[in-house]
Design a protein around this motif. Sequence first.
Motif, mmCIF file in Angstrom:
data_model
loop_
_atom_site.group_PDB
_atom_site.id
_atom_site.type_symbol
_atom_site.label_atom_id
_atom_site.label_comp_id
_atom_site.label_asym_id
_atom_site.label_seq_id
_atom_site.Cartn_x
_atom_site.Cartn_y
_atom_site.Cartn_z
ATOM 1 N N THR A 248 -6.630 -1.858 -0.986
ATOM 2 C CA THR A 248 -6.085 -2.850 -0.067
ATOM 3 C C THR A 248 -7.190 -3.494 0.757
ATOM 4 O O THR A 248 -7.197 -4.720 0.952
ATOM 5 C CB THR A 248 -5.040 -2.206 0.857
ATOM 6 O OG1 THR A 248 -3.984 -1.662 0.058
ATOM 7 C CG2 THR A 248 -4.460 -3.220 1.825
ATOM 8 N N ARG B 189 0.993 4.113 -3.008
ATOM 9 C CA ARG B 189 0.807 5.560 -2.829
ATOM 10 C C ARG B 189 1.897 6.337 -3.577
ATOM 11 O O ARG B 189 1.605 7.337 -4.241
ATOM 12 C CB ARG B 189 0.829 5.918 -1.344
ATOM 13 C CG ARG B 189 -0.393 5.418 -0.571
ATOM 14 C CD ARG B 189 -0.452 6.046 0.806
ATOM 15 N NE ARG B 189 -1.623 5.574 1.540
ATOM 16 C CZ ARG B 189 -1.594 4.632 2.488
ATOM 17 N NH1 ARG B 189 -0.433 4.074 2.816
ATOM 18 N NH2 ARG B 189 -2.690 4.254 3.097
ATOM 19 N N SER B 190 3.124 5.886 -3.466
ATOM 20 C CA SER B 190 4.219 6.555 -4.191
ATOM 21 C C SER B 190 4.074 6.378 -5.688
ATOM 22 O O SER B 190 4.321 7.304 -6.469
ATOM 23 C CB SER B 190 5.564 5.982 -3.734
ATOM 24 O OG SER B 190 5.775 6.192 -2.362
ATOM 25 N N THR C 3 0.833 -1.209 0.000
ATOM 26 C CA THR C 3 0.000 0.000 0.000
ATOM 27 C C THR C 3 0.863 1.252 0.000
ATOM 28 O O THR C 3 0.562 2.222 -0.706
ATOM 29 C CB THR C 3 -0.928 -0.001 1.229
ATOM 30 O OG1 THR C 3 -1.683 -1.207 1.247
ATOM 31 C CG2 THR C 3 -1.888 1.179 1.181
ATOM 32 N N ASP C 4 1.942 1.235 0.765
ATOM 33 C CA ASP C 4 2.867 2.385 0.776
ATOM 34 C C ASP C 4 3.507 2.574 -0.599
ATOM 35 O O ASP C 4 3.637 3.700 -1.087
ATOM 36 C CB ASP C 4 3.953 2.181 1.837
ATOM 37 C CG ASP C 4 3.410 2.298 3.252
ATOM 38 O OD1 ASP C 4 2.328 2.887 3.428
ATOM 39 O OD2 ASP C 4 4.066 1.774 4.186
ATOM 40 N N THR D 25 -8.835 4.299 -4.254
ATOM 41 C CA THR D 25 -7.726 4.841 -3.480
ATOM 42 C C THR D 25 -6.881 3.677 -2.973
ATOM 43 O O THR D 25 -7.367 2.539 -2.891
ATOM 44 C CB THR D 25 -8.224 5.656 -2.279
ATOM 45 O OG1 THR D 25 -8.863 4.760 -1.349
ATOM 46 C CG2 THR D 25 -9.212 6.733 -2.707
ATOM 47 N N PRO D 26 -5.621 3.917 -2.609
ATOM 48 C CA PRO D 26 -4.802 2.816 -2.087
ATOM 49 C C PRO D 26 -5.446 2.108 -0.897
ATOM 50 O O PRO D 26 -5.412 0.872 -0.814
ATOM 51 C CB PRO D 26 -3.504 3.516 -1.704
ATOM 52 C CG PRO D 26 -3.398 4.641 -2.689
ATOM 53 C CD PRO D 26 -4.807 5.138 -2.847
ATOM 54 N N ALA D 27 -6.044 2.857 0.025
ATOM 55 C CA ALA D 27 -6.663 2.223 1.195
ATOM 56 C C ALA D 27 -7.878 1.395 0.796
ATOM 57 O O ALA D 27 -8.087 0.283 1.301
ATOM 58 C CB ALA D 27 -7.062 3.285 2.218
ATOM 59 N N ARG E 236 1.326 6.045 -7.396
ATOM 60 C CA ARG E 236 0.242 6.887 -7.910
ATOM 61 C C ARG E 236 0.749 8.297 -8.218
ATOM 62 O O ARG E 236 0.321 8.930 -9.182
ATOM 63 C CB ARG E 236 -0.897 6.939 -6.893
ATOM 64 C CG ARG E 236 -1.704 5.652 -6.813
ATOM 65 C CD ARG E 236 -2.626 5.497 -8.005
ATOM 66 N NE ARG E 236 -3.280 4.209 -8.051
ATOM 67 C CZ ARG E 236 -4.430 3.913 -7.434
ATOM 68 N NH1 ARG E 236 -5.027 4.849 -6.692
ATOM 69 N NH2 ARG E 236 -4.959 2.735 -7.547
#
Length: 290
Positions: A129, A77-78, A73-74, A124-126, A80
Amino acid sequence: MTGPGGDREAELSVGYAAARSHLVRVAYAILGTVSEAEDVVSECWFKLVRADRRRRVHDVGAWATVVVARAATDVLRSARVRRETYTGPWLPEPLLTPLPDPADRVALDESVSFALLVVLESLTPAERTAWVLHDLFGMTFEDVAAAVGRTPAAVRQLAARARRHVGAARVDVDREHHRQVVERFLAAAAGGRLSALVAVLDSDAVLTSDGGGEVNAARRPVHGAERVARFLLGLVSRAGPGQVLTPITVNGALGVAVYDGGEVDTVISFTVTGGLIRRIDFVRAPGKLR
């Protein structure tokens, strides 16, 4: 002579090896790229060894799934942020196997279809996941919360929002039905007749091409059955003598690899709905063709 520490690390290695395929599936579903998924899973091994020295890890698979999901997930985010400056549309990295594909790889491919990965890009990433861990891999909301860093109630809401976006994308077409539709499409394209090609396309069909700014590709998606058909017939008419089309599985479903001079030049994935082709995705970015 192997000491107690070496014995424990060997024990961890056995558990980690047994969980590795699952971990790669989780990371790939979150990230959409094989190389980044494998990197995340490899890093997890070192985290596991360090964590076990502080406090014994009893369930390696469960512990590693949470850690891999959090790290993926981290990374997403990068990624994206980087994709905001990507040249043209960004498509996931396909999983490719020859026909017939090995049984052990089918399990990996079919769980994460290419069409599903495309839809997951809208989350969204969250959200992504939460949906992947709960809906795709059956984890409890309590365990998902540990990976996402939210409360179980918040994770439940994330998954519900994601579920509305994903819709029917998770309902994969039967492999045999998919194959029949794609073969009708390929026959129509080879015949060069516009009407025959339009007939196998959904009226809202869309064609997307990802060249990554490194090779020629359509900078914008092509919409509508007739426009997509004309675009494809144009490609067929301009095909060079060294280009060869080969059937191949793309994430467990029939697709096409275009070889040029013996090297893979393009991978084509098809999304089938209601007996018609709804999406055609051209992956041409060299880094995604393995």
